[in-house]
Write an enzyme that holds these catalytic residues in place. Structure first.
Site, PDB file in Angstrom:
ATOM      1  N   PRO B  26       0.866  -1.180   0.000  1.00 37.04           N
ATOM      2  CA  PRO B  26       0.000   0.000   0.000  1.00 37.04           C
ATOM      3  C   PRO B  26       0.907   1.236   0.000  1.00 37.04           C
ATOM      4  O   PRO B  26       1.804   1.352   0.842  1.00 37.04           O
ATOM      5  CB  PRO B  26      -0.784  -0.129   1.315  1.00 37.04           C
ATOM      6  CG  PRO B  26      -0.709  -1.584   1.665  1.00 37.04           C
ATOM      7  CD  PRO B  26       0.646  -2.019   1.179  1.00 37.04           C
ATOM      8  N   ASP B  66       6.784   7.805  -7.103  1.00 35.66           N
ATOM      9  CA  ASP B  66       5.861   8.937  -7.129  1.00 35.66           C
ATOM     10  C   ASP B  66       4.597   8.616  -6.335  1.00 35.66           C
ATOM     11  O   ASP B  66       4.030   9.487  -5.672  1.00 35.66           O
ATOM     12  CB  ASP B  66       5.520   9.316  -8.567  1.00 35.66           C
ATOM     13  CG  ASP B  66       5.152   8.113  -9.391  1.00 35.66           C
ATOM     14  OD1 ASP B  66       4.031   7.608  -9.255  1.00 35.66           O
ATOM     15  OD2 ASP B  66       6.003   7.627 -10.169  1.00 35.66           O
ATOM     16  N   ILE B  98       6.170   8.194 -14.636  1.00 36.86           N
ATOM     17  CA  ILE B  98       5.099   7.338 -15.163  1.00 36.86           C
ATOM     18  C   ILE B  98       4.256   6.789 -14.028  1.00 36.86           C
ATOM     19  O   ILE B  98       4.790   6.232 -13.062  1.00 36.86           O
ATOM     20  CB  ILE B  98       5.690   6.162 -15.977  1.00 36.86           C
ATOM     21  CG1 ILE B  98       6.361   6.666 -17.248  1.00 36.86           C
ATOM     22  CG2 ILE B  98       4.607   5.131 -16.334  1.00 36.86           C
ATOM     23  CD1 ILE B  98       5.442   7.301 -18.273  1.00 36.86           C
ATOM     24  N   HIS B 171       4.407  -0.350 -16.482  1.00 35.78           N
ATOM     25  CA  HIS B 171       4.312  -0.302 -15.017  1.00 35.78           C
ATOM     26  C   HIS B 171       3.987  -1.666 -14.417  1.00 35.78           C
ATOM     27  O   HIS B 171       4.630  -2.123 -13.482  1.00 35.78           O
ATOM     28  CB  HIS B 171       3.260   0.722 -14.589  1.00 35.78           C
ATOM     29  CG  HIS B 171       3.016   0.768 -13.120  1.00 35.78           C
ATOM     30  ND1 HIS B 171       3.515   1.761 -12.314  1.00 35.78           N
ATOM     31  CD2 HIS B 171       2.338  -0.065 -12.290  1.00 35.78           C
ATOM     32  CE1 HIS B 171       3.160   1.528 -11.064  1.00 35.78           C
ATOM     33  NE2 HIS B 171       2.444   0.436 -11.019  1.00 35.78           N
ATOM     34  N   GLU B 322      -1.968  10.925  12.565  1.00 32.45           N
ATOM     35  CA  GLU B 322      -2.266   9.577  13.056  1.00 32.45           C
ATOM     36  C   GLU B 322      -1.664   8.502  12.156  1.00 32.45           C
ATOM     37  O   GLU B 322      -1.222   7.460  12.623  1.00 32.45           O
ATOM     38  CB  GLU B 322      -3.775   9.370  13.159  1.00 32.45           C
ATOM     39  CG  GLU B 322      -4.488  10.318  14.106  1.00 32.45           C
ATOM     40  CD  GLU B 322      -4.792  11.673  13.485  1.00 32.45           C
ATOM     41  OE1 GLU B 322      -4.510  11.866  12.271  1.00 32.45           O
ATOM     42  OE2 GLU B 322      -5.303  12.557  14.200  1.00 32.45           O
ATOM     43  N   HIS B 372     -11.712   8.117  24.338  1.00 33.86           N
ATOM     44  CA  HIS B 372     -12.908   8.801  23.843  1.00 33.86           C
ATOM     45  C   HIS B 372     -13.651   7.830  22.917  1.00 33.86           C
ATOM     46  O   HIS B 372     -13.892   8.091  21.747  1.00 33.86           O
ATOM     47  CB  HIS B 372     -12.536  10.112  23.146  1.00 33.86           C
ATOM     48  CG  HIS B 372     -11.907  11.127  24.073  1.00 33.86           C
ATOM     49  ND1 HIS B 372     -10.784  10.845  24.813  1.00 33.86           N
ATOM     50  CD2 HIS B 372     -12.258  12.396  24.397  1.00 33.86           C
ATOM     51  CE1 HIS B 372     -10.468  11.915  25.551  1.00 33.86           C
ATOM     52  NE2 HIS B 372     -11.355  12.862  25.318  1.00 33.86           N
ATOM     53  N   ASP B 380     -17.998  17.084  21.467  1.00 31.52           N
ATOM     54  CA  ASP B 380     -17.310  17.232  20.185  1.00 31.52           C
ATOM     55  C   ASP B 380     -18.200  16.874  18.994  1.00 31.52           C
ATOM     56  O   ASP B 380     -17.923  17.263  17.871  1.00 31.52           O
ATOM     57  CB  ASP B 380     -16.018  16.405  20.152  1.00 31.52           C
ATOM     58  CG  ASP B 380     -14.810  17.219  20.612  1.00 31.52           C
ATOM     59  OD1 ASP B 380     -14.943  18.451  20.731  1.00 31.52           O
ATOM     60  OD2 ASP B 380     -13.750  16.635  20.832  1.00 31.52           O
ATOM     61  N   HIS B 384     -16.623  13.329  15.797  1.00 36.30           N
ATOM     62  CA  HIS B 384     -15.615  12.820  16.729  1.00 36.30           C
ATOM     63  C   HIS B 384     -16.108  11.618  17.532  1.00 36.30           C
ATOM     64  O   HIS B 384     -15.360  11.076  18.337  1.00 36.30           O
ATOM     65  CB  HIS B 384     -15.174  13.929  17.700  1.00 36.30           C
ATOM     66  CG  HIS B 384     -14.229  14.908  17.075  1.00 36.30           C
ATOM     67  ND1 HIS B 384     -14.509  15.590  15.911  1.00 36.30           N
ATOM     68  CD2 HIS B 384     -12.976  15.312  17.435  1.00 36.30           C
ATOM     69  CE1 HIS B 384     -13.489  16.374  15.602  1.00 36.30           C
ATOM     70  NE2 HIS B 384     -12.564  16.223  16.495  1.00 36.30           N
TER      71      HIS B 384
END
Lengths: 576, 576
Positions: B26, B66, B98, B171, B322, B372, B380, B384
């Site tokens: 990833p 890239d 590319i 690619h 995060e 939380h 919030d 949240h």
């Protein structure tokens, strides 16, 4: 502020209070959604502006914080805004040097201005407490029409409060009565009344309202003469702003969808049909279009020419930035003039989950198109193979998750999505080829919209087993049912959309999946949540561990997703 | 390559093939994990290097694309690496222009070098096919010891292949036999055999192996003399590299945890106790430490001084990032010398989900501390407030999700996590105060590790109803059970960890939650998946829609999470 039902919740909520243009709160979402809002203005302008008629020339202004700029999504969105030359986007960075943990320098000593210059932005620095300087900077930002602008305004949190000034404590906590008193003294402000609006302020604040009314009247005059001059464009504008979708679109889209193909290929065909009838339908991919097959043919891409940026197209190159892609799609949806989609591989919903969630929270009309929807993508291996993604997405309130089994279901899922005024839909599509399903007599294609329906009827009055499946596993279920033979007397049910099925009345649901029957589910993903359809006594055939890197056929065999293996497991279940 | 069981899957997998230092694939995860690996080297060096003894001075080299640099996580990680002055981190950017959709300029025309300079990196540009230039650039990168380095190497994809050179088709697709032949001709390479290793190459490749053996022998000599000179440090090093955790740590940690407090406060106390006995235990927060309460007291933070960066501390300021936080935590875990944690608000697991997933896929010892943990965070508001997060995280294979109900469960969850050699654990903790639970006689605190156990026994042989709850809802369930009274004869079960409970044998599970009993679940989150414990005939009290911005008490009342409202619903269920 922050009271039950109040107009001023903890963070701005779109649709809850007038004047809020997008829900923000999770950091970086505001600036990234603003890129979509600004792009939408440019795209509307390209479609409807004519010489002397600047119908859409509005600008998007925003305020951002160090937190927004630390989050990766703001780099993704900043880079896209630079690439797209969004001169109508103007942000002020409230550079107060304070985060919750203390001085921003604890974790943030980069040169933010230089970063945004690298993205192609116009960057200025001002003293954020010097109003004439801010005005001048905003004027320069507005005058710059080919680059987005960032005004870095050095500010002091709790400015004027003698003890809270420049402290992290002032970030989230109220000043308290004593410090408010000291602040008022320090700033030379009357201590009473608590809320004071001096008389000389009222006319100043009335000014924008008056100017707005004048601008609106002027624009409506412009609109009238534009309509007179371009009557055919006027119709298009009505369709665009009404996001017109023909009532019977699905009847035409579903025609001829009875071929064997990957559902991503069916989606490719459907996209062309929808695009032909729905001009406000636009979208793109996070650098995976050759795989997601989401190009609107015959329409140009947005803003890629070597010369000035151009916005009359319908295809978006988002680059490898799923998170900003989702925010730009939401921004386009928030214009209420587009029906936008974003696409990628299903595993990468993890990269844009906060923003998919915001589309669900706002109830806006974004469509999420994610292909390569199971371990059956094959060779890319476990980092690219979704296991828990479908299940996790079903858990998001307000999001409809579709996993179509063939061309008919793909067409109907797409048509539901572009017509769904209530909120976002996500389509999970296969990389691999699937057979067109044969359905029982009496099947109406709109039965797909019920979310679940019978694709293979049993004989007699009662099925020996009900096999419930989605997507690529529906044809597998049918093949297994054939192998099980008349003794098992299997019914097969396709559930392309849990959410729609669970919204049907109990009688319908019971007629499709009778609770008394032995029930089996098959889905090439986590079994998490499947008890909701097949009960805690049902057999759930799925995957609760990571996959492997191998060709499709090896994975199907290795993980037991062949008709023979499935039939064998069901036989064992029924025998037990 | 990409075959079932092969050593060369589609993307590198840690633990699968020797020499792979982290799972990547990833995009952006590699460079972000590398920041954690490089930081780990610096932290080990600060702990164990002494004058003349550079025990840990290794460098981290990486190659990025890239795509990695478009992903937001690389900006987050790049900014952190700059802040931390990681001079031992050296990346080469394979700048081949590319992407899958075509020329990178379609979506990426920013000045990457300038962006990384803004982050405080040392940046060089080279021709990526000029080996002497690359060698020189890497030497300069290594010589730069106070800043991370990026070498931007302009390359050409499919270099030397006459038809594939500089094309996006190269690619992901193989060149094919004909193009391979033409490439060999073009580069002056023999056409046969297919795989040719020229004789003169073998000694060149043998060089690194020989040099590595020499370096290792040299280091082992250094180690021996260092051990002789610093015997007390030698013991510490053994503990560090063995990630030593006392067998009976939990017995001491759980002492005195019987107070009423928010589980985040209990966690704060536990962190101090673990830190005192486990020196390799380190961690930090994404700018929420004053709320997550995760500071290791008495230990300095990493690298925040005005002067040169310092690495002897145990607390990390990740800033509002995060995603990079999670990757840095994983990088530290991958050193196999630290037991690291990262913390934030539970809703923001959405921001780092891809990286939490990688920790589960790799089976590494990261601990995720998210506070939380429900709508009860209050003011919030819905952006949240986690609803579907707990459920979605339970669906991730290999991740254990803990939602402790009081101090004892918090202590035991933490102790499980630091001892768990199989993979990552996530702790979901409350913002609000909870009462300490009273438990039946015979309760052993290690029963918590079974994932589910009885906290309130019914009378007689059979419960009238079994109420299963987690976290803040366990005390609510107990209060509701009291209100229901002897007629209902309720048993209450706490399930702090689904995964551990589901791994118990059937007899234990049945003894805790008998299948024949009427069953109710209570959790202030999505009910998705709860049928697994309470069956499809059970009553599931949860939240399958977004919350609202309001004070805690109003939310509890408004959403029906008071003892009275819960008892009323259970009464209705039992009466039905």
């Amino acid at each position: 502020f922050r009271q039950w039902g109040s107009k001023t919740p903890g963070h701005p909520e779109w649709g809850h209070t007038a004047g809020i243009e997008t829900t923000t709160g999770p950091l970086g979402q505001g600036i990234a959604h603003a890129v979509g809002l600004a792009l939408g203005a440019k795209m509307l302008g390209a479609r409807f502006n004519r010489p002397g008629f600047e119908m859409f020339d509005y600008r998007v202004f925003g305020l951002c914080s160090d937190g927004d700029l630390m989050e990766g999504i703001s780099s993704e969105a900043g880079s896209l805004a630079g690439r797209w030359g969004l001169g109508n986007l103007n942000f002020v960075y409230d550079d107060n040097h304070i985060t919750i943990e203390g001085d921003t320098a604890l974790a943030f000593n980069e040169d933010v201005g230089k970063r945004f210059e690298a993205f192609g932005w116009h960057v200025q620095h001002v003293d954020g407490h010097d109003r004439p300087a801010i005005r001048k900077a905003l004027q320069a930002a507005v005058a710059e029409t080919t680059r987005p602008s960032l005004v870095i305004a050095r500010t002091h949190i709790a400015f004027g409060a003698p003890n809270a000034h420049d402290t992290s404590e002032a970030h989230g906590a109220p000043l308290g009565a004593e410090e408010v008193k000291l602040t008022k003294q320090n700033l030379g402000w009357p201590e009473e009344p608590t809320f004071l609006v001096p008389e000389e302020v009222r006319p100043v604040f009335a000014g924008p309202g008056r100017r707005g009314a004048e601008a609106r009247a002027k624009w409506e005059n412009l609109l009238a003469s534009w309509k007179a001059k371009y009557p055919e464009l006027a119709d298009s504008l009505g369709d665009q702003l009404g996001r017109f979708v023909p009532e019977d679109l699905d009847r035409r889209v579903v025609e001829g969808m009875d071929k064997d193909a990957a559902t991503r290929q069916h989606s490719q065909a459907v996209i062309q049909k929808i695009a032909a009838e729905v001009p406000c339908f636009v979208g793109g991919s996070a650098d995976l279009e050759p795989s997601t097959l989401t190009w609107i043919k015959g329409a140009p891409p947005i803003g890629i020419d070597d010369g000035p940026a151009r916005y009359e197209g319908r295809n978006l190159h988002f680059g490898i930035r799923e998170h900003a892609m989702a925010a730009v799609v939401n921004g386009l949806a928030l214009t209420e003039a587009f029906l936008p989609f974003g696409s990628g591989f299903l595993i990468f919903t993890d990269y844009c989950r906060p923003t998919i969630r915001l589309s669900a929270l706002m109830g806006i009309r974004s469509t999420w198109v994610f292909t390569h929807d199971s371990v059956f993508l094959g060779e890319d291996g476990p980092t690219h193979q979704p296991i828990e993604q479908i299940s996790s997405l079903r858990a998001v309130p307000g999001l409809r998750v579709w996993r179509p089994a063939d061309g008919v279901e793909t067409a109907m899922a797409w048509c539901w999505s572009v017509r769904d005024a209530k909120g976002p839909n996500l389509l999970a599509l296969t990389r691999q080829k699937l057979p067109a399903l044969k359905r029982p007599a009496g099947f109406d294609t709109r039965d797909v919209w019920r979310g679940g329906y019978i694709v293979r009827k049993e004989s007699g009055v009662r099925p020996g087993v009900v096999i419930v499946a989605t997507g690529s596993e529906v044809s597998l279920a049918l093949a297994a049912a054939d192998l099980l033979g008349p003794a098992a007397n299997a019914r097969v049910v396709s559930v392309p959309c849990f959410e729609n099925f669970l919204e049907q009345d109990a009688a319908y649901r019971e007629s499709v999946i009778p609770k008394g029957a032995r029930r089996v589910s098959i889905e090439a993903g986590a079994t998490w949540g499947w008890e909701r359809l097949v009960g805690d006594q049902g057999l759930m055939i799925g995957l609760d561990r990571f996959g492997a890197s191998a060709p499709l056929a090896d994975i199907q065999k290795g993980l037991g997703f062949t008709p023979e293996a499935v039939a064998e497991r069901i036989r064992g279940f029924l025998g037990a």
